[in-house]
Design a protein around this motif. Structure first.
Motif, PDB file in Angstrom:
ATOM      1  N   ALA A 195     -33.001   9.887  -4.170  1.00 40.48           N
ATOM      2  CA  ALA A 195     -34.044   9.306  -3.323  1.00 40.48           C
ATOM      3  C   ALA A 195     -33.491   8.107  -2.572  1.00 40.48           C
ATOM      4  CB  ALA A 195     -35.256   8.900  -4.170  1.00 40.48           C
ATOM      5  N   LEU A 196     -32.652   7.337  -3.241  1.00 37.29           N
ATOM      6  CA  LEU A 196     -32.014   6.180  -2.613  1.00 37.29           C
ATOM      7  C   LEU A 196     -31.061   6.629  -1.512  1.00 37.29           C
ATOM      8  CD1 LEU A 196     -31.440   3.128  -2.563  1.00 37.29           C
ATOM      9  CD2 LEU A 196     -29.704   3.515  -4.337  1.00 37.29           C
ATOM     10  N   ALA A 197     -30.233   7.617  -1.806  1.00 31.75           N
ATOM     11  CA  ALA A 197     -29.273   8.108  -0.804  1.00 31.75           C
ATOM     12  C   ALA A 197     -29.986   8.646   0.435  1.00 31.75           C
ATOM     13  CB  ALA A 197     -28.386   9.192  -1.420  1.00 31.75           C
ATOM     14  N   GLN A 198     -31.135   9.282   0.247  1.00 31.97           N
ATOM     15  CA  GLN A 198     -31.863   9.861   1.372  1.00 31.97           C
ATOM     16  C   GLN A 198     -32.518   8.791   2.245  1.00 31.97           C
ATOM     17  OE1 GLN A 198     -31.692  13.027   2.009  1.00 31.97           O
ATOM     18  NE2 GLN A 198     -31.510  14.198   0.130  1.00 31.97           N
ATOM     19  N   MET A 203     -31.677   9.164   7.013  1.00 33.46           N
ATOM     20  CA  MET A 203     -31.024  10.462   7.132  1.00 33.46           C
ATOM     21  C   MET A 203     -31.305  11.325   5.905  1.00 33.46           C
ATOM     22  SD  MET A 203     -27.406   9.219   8.807  1.00 33.46           S
ATOM     23  CE  MET A 203     -26.732  10.881   8.911  1.00 33.46           C
ATOM     24  N   ARG A 204     -31.147  12.591   6.059  1.00 34.47           N
ATOM     25  CA  ARG A 204     -31.379  13.545   4.976  1.00 34.47           C
ATOM     26  C   ARG A 204     -30.150  14.431   4.820  1.00 34.47           C
ATOM     27  NH1 ARG A 204     -34.693  10.364   4.393  1.00 34.47           N
ATOM     28  NH2 ARG A 204     -36.965  10.578   4.208  1.00 34.47           N
ATOM     29  N   GLY A 205     -30.059  15.074   3.648  1.00 31.22           N
ATOM     30  CA  GLY A 205     -28.936  15.961   3.424  1.00 31.22           C
ATOM     31  C   GLY A 205     -28.937  16.524   2.021  1.00 31.22           C
ATOM     32  N   ASP A 226     -28.662  15.695  11.256  1.00 37.23           N
ATOM     33  CA  ASP A 226     -28.001  14.568  11.921  1.00 37.23           C
ATOM     34  C   ASP A 226     -26.586  14.484  11.375  1.00 37.23           C
ATOM     35  OD1 ASP A 226     -27.128  12.138  12.957  1.00 37.23           O
ATOM     36  OD2 ASP A 226     -29.126  11.254  12.864  1.00 37.23           O
ATOM     37  N   GLU A 227     -25.602  14.686  12.240  1.00 36.35           N
ATOM     38  CA  GLU A 227     -24.218  14.780  11.779  1.00 36.35           C
ATOM     39  C   GLU A 227     -23.352  13.624  12.253  1.00 36.35           C
ATOM     40  OE1 GLU A 227     -22.797  18.624  12.863  1.00 36.35           O
ATOM     41  OE2 GLU A 227     -24.174  19.672  11.512  1.00 36.35           O
TER      42      GLU A 227
END
Length: 280
Positions: A195-198, A203-205, A226-227
């Motif tokens: 959740a923190l990384a997102q 950005m999402r991934g 988004d790259e």
């Protein structure tokens, strides 16, 4: 309407706009940082990727996809209801006066941003180099090594800041980027690793949790939608300080990309836990 009349009209329109107050939400943190990075990335490749607009001292960047990114922090803090009477000044700078916007340009917070950049350069792995901008180049024109200390919010009587550094990383003919971003304790970012990384720049991934000693680190190994970055890791220290470390194979459109990323997923996770980036 001739050109002069058009310019006067634009100036009049801009003068009548009251900039919105900054919002202390997770979405705003992500959007602000994405704006900061994209503005720098676009400016680095002006010839083919962007148009810069300047009207009555107001600067903005128009990108080919139609977005216009504006400098953040154009006014003092305001109350949630936007009332004029309760506006607060920006944090006080080393000269004893309120800052002109979110960014510290001198003092201890600024020094923290410089320190973070130094540590980010020291983390560049063997086999890669970290090229520097030409000597004497103004800070706002640098694209190879950049840093910033930015006021994010006031929680009670405590100012919460974030610190950003970006380092160009080269190997052979390719040039990529390594980014380290740190948020003070007291930030509203999540605790759960993925959740923190997102939340990084909104950005999402595809995220996975990596174990580094006793720490759990969220690592987005593949972005979706988004790259501009290829991978990034996120860790919240027990004291609340949050560290993001990101890498991209391409620095900007004017240079060839790296043929491989500087760090493995495990190394990227370990960097998020690294005490070099645990600013206090």
């Amino acid at each position: 309407m001739n050109e002069q009349e058009l310019r006067e009209g634009l100036r009049s329109e801009m003068a009548g706009i009251t900039p919105p107050p900054p919002l202390s939400t997770e979405a705003t943190l992500g959007k602000a940082r994405r704006t900061h990075f994209r503005r720098r990335a676009v400016l680095a490749s002006l010839g083919s990727a962007a148009v810069v607009l300047a009207v009555a001292g107001f600067a903005a960047v128009a990108t080919p996809d139609g977005h216009v990114y504006q400098p953040a922090g154009q006014g003092p803090l305001a109350s949630p209801d936007g009332s004029e009477e309760t506006k607060e000044p920006w944090p006080t700078g080393p000269d004893g006066q309120p800052q002109e916007d979110r960014t510290a340009r001198a003092g201890s917070k600024y020094d923290q941003g410089v320190h973070l950049l130094t540590e980010a350069v020291s983390a560049v792995p063997a086999g890669f180099t970290a090229p520097e901008d030409p000597p004497g180049q103004p800070a706002e024109q640098r694209t190879l090594r950049t840093n910033q200390a930015q006021f994010e919010d006031r929680v009670g009587d405590v100012d919460v800041w974030s610190y950003f550094s970006s380092v160009a990383v080269a190997q052979g003919k390719g040039t990529g980027r390594v980014i380290v971003e740190v948020h003070d304790a007291g930030n509203p970012l999540p605790t759960e690793p993925c959740a923190l990384a997102q939340q990084f720049w909104g950005m999402r991934g595809e995220c996975q949790v990596e174990t580094v000693g006793t720490a759990q680190v969220g690592v987005v190994v593949r972005p979706t939608g988004d790259e501009q970055l290829d991978q990034w890791s996120a860790y919240r220290h027990p004291d609340g300080v949050v560290v993001f470390v990101a890498q991209a194979a391409r620095l900007d459109e004017s240079r060839p990309a790296l043929t491989k990323l500087p760090f493995s997923v495990a190394q990227l996770a370990a960097l998020a836990v690294d005490e070099r980036f645990h600013l206090k």
